[in-house]
Scaffold this motif. Sequence first.
Motif, short mmCIF file in Angstrom:
data_model
loop_
_atom_site.label_atom_id
_atom_site.label_comp_id
_atom_site.label_asym_id
_atom_site.label_seq_id
_atom_site.Cartn_x
_atom_site.Cartn_y
_atom_site.Cartn_z
N VAL A 382 0.85 -1.19 0.00
CA VAL A 382 0.00 0.00 0.00
C VAL A 382 0.89 1.23 0.00
O VAL A 382 2.05 1.18 0.40
CB VAL A 382 -0.96 0.03 1.21
CG1 VAL A 382 -1.98 -1.06 1.08
CG2 VAL A 382 -0.20 -0.03 2.50
N GLU A 383 0.33 2.32 -0.46
CA GLU A 383 1.13 3.54 -0.57
C GLU A 383 0.92 4.48 0.61
O GLU A 383 1.40 5.60 0.59
CB GLU A 383 0.80 4.24 -1.90
CG GLU A 383 1.25 3.40 -3.09
CD GLU A 383 0.82 3.99 -4.41
OE1 GLU A 383 1.22 5.12 -4.70
OE2 GLU A 383 0.07 3.31 -5.14
N VAL A 384 0.17 4.01 1.61
CA VAL A 384 0.01 4.79 2.84
C VAL A 384 1.11 4.36 3.80
O VAL A 384 1.35 3.17 3.97
CB VAL A 384 -1.37 4.53 3.46
CG1 VAL A 384 -1.46 5.15 4.84
CG2 VAL A 384 -2.45 5.07 2.56
N THR A 385 1.82 5.32 4.37
CA THR A 385 2.94 4.99 5.24
C THR A 385 2.62 5.32 6.69
O THR A 385 1.59 5.95 7.00
CB THR A 385 4.18 5.81 4.84
OG1 THR A 385 3.89 7.18 5.08
CG2 THR A 385 4.54 5.59 3.38
N GLY A 386 3.55 4.92 7.54
CA GLY A 386 3.44 5.25 8.96
C GLY A 386 3.37 6.75 9.17
O GLY A 386 2.60 7.24 10.02
N ASN A 387 4.11 7.48 8.37
CA ASN A 387 4.12 8.94 8.51
C ASN A 387 2.76 9.54 8.20
O ASN A 387 2.33 10.49 8.86
CB ASN A 387 5.18 9.56 7.60
CG ASN A 387 6.56 9.47 8.22
OD1 ASN A 387 6.67 9.32 9.45
ND2 ASN A 387 7.58 9.54 7.40
N ASP A 388 2.09 8.95 7.17
CA ASP A 388 0.75 9.44 6.83
C ASP A 388 -0.18 9.27 8.03
O ASP A 388 -0.93 10.17 8.37
CB ASP A 388 0.18 8.65 5.65
CG ASP A 388 0.96 8.93 4.37
OD1 ASP A 388 1.45 10.06 4.21
OD2 ASP A 388 1.09 7.99 3.54
N LEU A 389 -0.09 8.09 8.63
CA LEU A 389 -0.98 7.82 9.76
C LEU A 389 -0.64 8.75 10.93
O LEU A 389 -1.52 9.24 11.63
CB LEU A 389 -0.87 6.35 10.19
CG LEU A 389 -1.46 5.33 9.20
CD1 LEU A 389 -1.48 3.93 9.78
CD2 LEU A 389 -2.89 5.73 8.81
N LYS A 390 0.63 9.00 11.10
CA LYS A 390 1.06 9.89 12.17
C LYS A 390 0.48 11.29 11.94
O LYS A 390 -0.03 11.93 12.86
CB LYS A 390 2.59 9.97 12.19
CG LYS A 390 3.17 10.19 13.57
CD LYS A 390 4.63 9.86 13.58
CE LYS A 390 5.30 10.49 14.79
NZ LYS A 390 6.74 10.40 14.68
N ALA A 391 0.53 11.70 10.68
CA ALA A 391 0.00 13.02 10.32
C ALA A 391 -1.51 13.07 10.59
O ALA A 391 -2.06 14.14 10.86
CB ALA A 391 0.28 13.33 8.86
N LEU A 392 -2.14 11.90 10.54
CA LEU A 392 -3.58 11.84 10.83
C LEU A 392 -3.83 11.70 12.33
O LEU A 392 -4.96 11.54 12.76
CB LEU A 392 -4.22 10.66 10.09
CG LEU A 392 -4.32 10.79 8.56
CD1 LEU A 392 -4.71 9.46 7.94
CD2 LEU A 392 -5.34 11.86 8.20
N GLY A 393 -2.77 11.73 13.10
CA GLY A 393 -2.90 11.68 14.54
C GLY A 393 -2.98 10.26 15.10
O GLY A 393 -3.41 10.06 16.23
N VAL A 394 -2.60 9.25 14.31
CA VAL A 394 -2.64 7.87 14.81
C VAL A 394 -1.21 7.43 15.15
O VAL A 394 -0.34 7.43 14.30
CB VAL A 394 -3.22 6.90 13.75
CG1 VAL A 394 -3.39 5.51 14.35
CG2 VAL A 394 -4.53 7.43 13.22
N GLU A 395 -1.00 7.12 16.41
CA GLU A 395 0.34 6.67 16.83
C GLU A 395 0.43 5.15 16.71
O GLU A 395 -0.59 4.46 16.67
CB GLU A 395 0.61 7.08 18.29
CG GLU A 395 0.68 8.59 18.52
CD GLU A 395 1.87 9.25 17.80
OE1 GLU A 395 2.87 8.55 17.54
OE2 GLU A 395 1.77 10.46 17.49
N ALA A 396 1.67 4.65 16.63
CA ALA A 396 1.90 3.20 16.58
C ALA A 396 1.17 2.52 17.73
O ALA A 396 1.18 3.01 18.85
CB ALA A 396 3.39 2.90 16.64
N GLY A 397 0.50 1.43 17.44
CA GLY A 397 -0.27 0.71 18.46
C GLY A 397 -1.31 -0.12 17.76
O GLY A 397 -1.33 -0.20 16.54
#
Length: 447
Positions: A382-397
Amino acid sequence: RKKDRNVAGLLRERLPKKLQALLKQAGELGQQTGHAVYVVGGFVRDLLLKHPNFDVDLVVEGDGVAYAAELARIYGGRYKSHPKFKTAVVILPDGQRVDVATARLEYYEYPAALPTVELSSIKMDLYRRDFTVNALALHLSPERFGDLVDFFGAQRDIKDRVLRVLHSLSFVEDPTRIVRAIRFSERFGFRIGGQTDRLIKNAVRHSFFHKLSGSRVMHELRLIFEEKTPLSCLRRMQDYKLLAAIHPLLALTPSKEAVLLEVENVINWYRLLYIEPQPQVWMLYFLGLCTGLDPEQFAIIARRLNFSKRQAAEMVALRQQIRDTAQGIFNWEYHKGPPSELYFLLEPMPLEGALYLMARNPREPLQKYVSLHLTTLRHKRVEVTGNDLKALGVEAGPRYADILRRVVGAAIDGLAVCRAEQLELARRLAKGEPVADFLARQPGGDR
Ligand code: ATP
């Protein structure tokens, strides 16, 4: 005594320059320290057979460990010694391994088997070996570089394509040599000599195998499984009743044979895909050899072969996982689930498990589904990365993993194919917004 055959020409013709230089250097170092140095064993056998083999085994008539230390120093490599066995392994900066052993007269205990007392240490060293064809050595010293040392008629046996033990107590000393005989015989297309064949049958009749440690048996089995034609080796073992001698539950039955044949097919199929990493093939063959054993029987085999608690538990878990996954795929097919569901069923499975599943179900659609997963589905990125999710306010977990998983699933099902769609899906999931209408909008969304 007639002059020894010299194969320096063969060395020049068959070996990479680097390796030739190494052998020269090894001989010169021996000369400087006043010890004869030989390259021995499979290396020499394969040289005469013209099979590439660059595993260098040296024997030093002198302190092999000190010699290895010096060789490592010259090349700026590392070395590791086993003082108890007077052996060492040198690892050169380019990764080349050199095994070094010490040939010393007082080191051997062969009162009964010894034909004469007056033996050079290299002769003693070679006499301990399994077959004549493995008991060849080559002089490396500058004045005799490339001279063949053949005390036991190995050149003739190579020419006649026959495997022979060096003396009649060979299998008493070490029953694993029986398995080695079959392995080499299959690999090189050599027959097993008449006397050697009788000694094998005698050894099996007298149950020499019973007292053999599980780890040694397993080691030899693994070597068999890593050959080009493991099944034909196993059939030969069966002919000699060797598998049952290891444990009756290991005997080759027709149904095991059918599975092992499919294992071979699946491994060859996968090999030609050139996907790294390749599976640990021994594990597939081992699973095949244990086909039909229930968990208690499997535990008995694991004990017989001296598996560690952890190894045994891992194998038991894998066998269970294979069974559960097969069931999962049947259910998935029945309710016509989306490809992503197949992906999530197979994704946690080690490669060996997935391939074994294919081998166990050769004529079922299941084989096709697993192959779809291995060749296509699991390579989807997929082309969505951890950084994208971080930018959306979702932390690793866990929530992070869950969102990513749903994006991957949507991508596999063709419901979020480009980065923009995948990002929008991730955004909705992150904000807790409904996604059903979004997914239904997509081309594949009416499933
Ligand atoms: P391969 O190509 O499978 O590595 P190899 O002949 O190099 O073949 P190894 O198992 O590496 O096999 O052993 C190296 C050498 O050590 C053999 O050529 C043989 O001379 C000797 N050897 C190994 N195992 C035994 C054994 N069980 N009994 C006697 N000699 C052995």
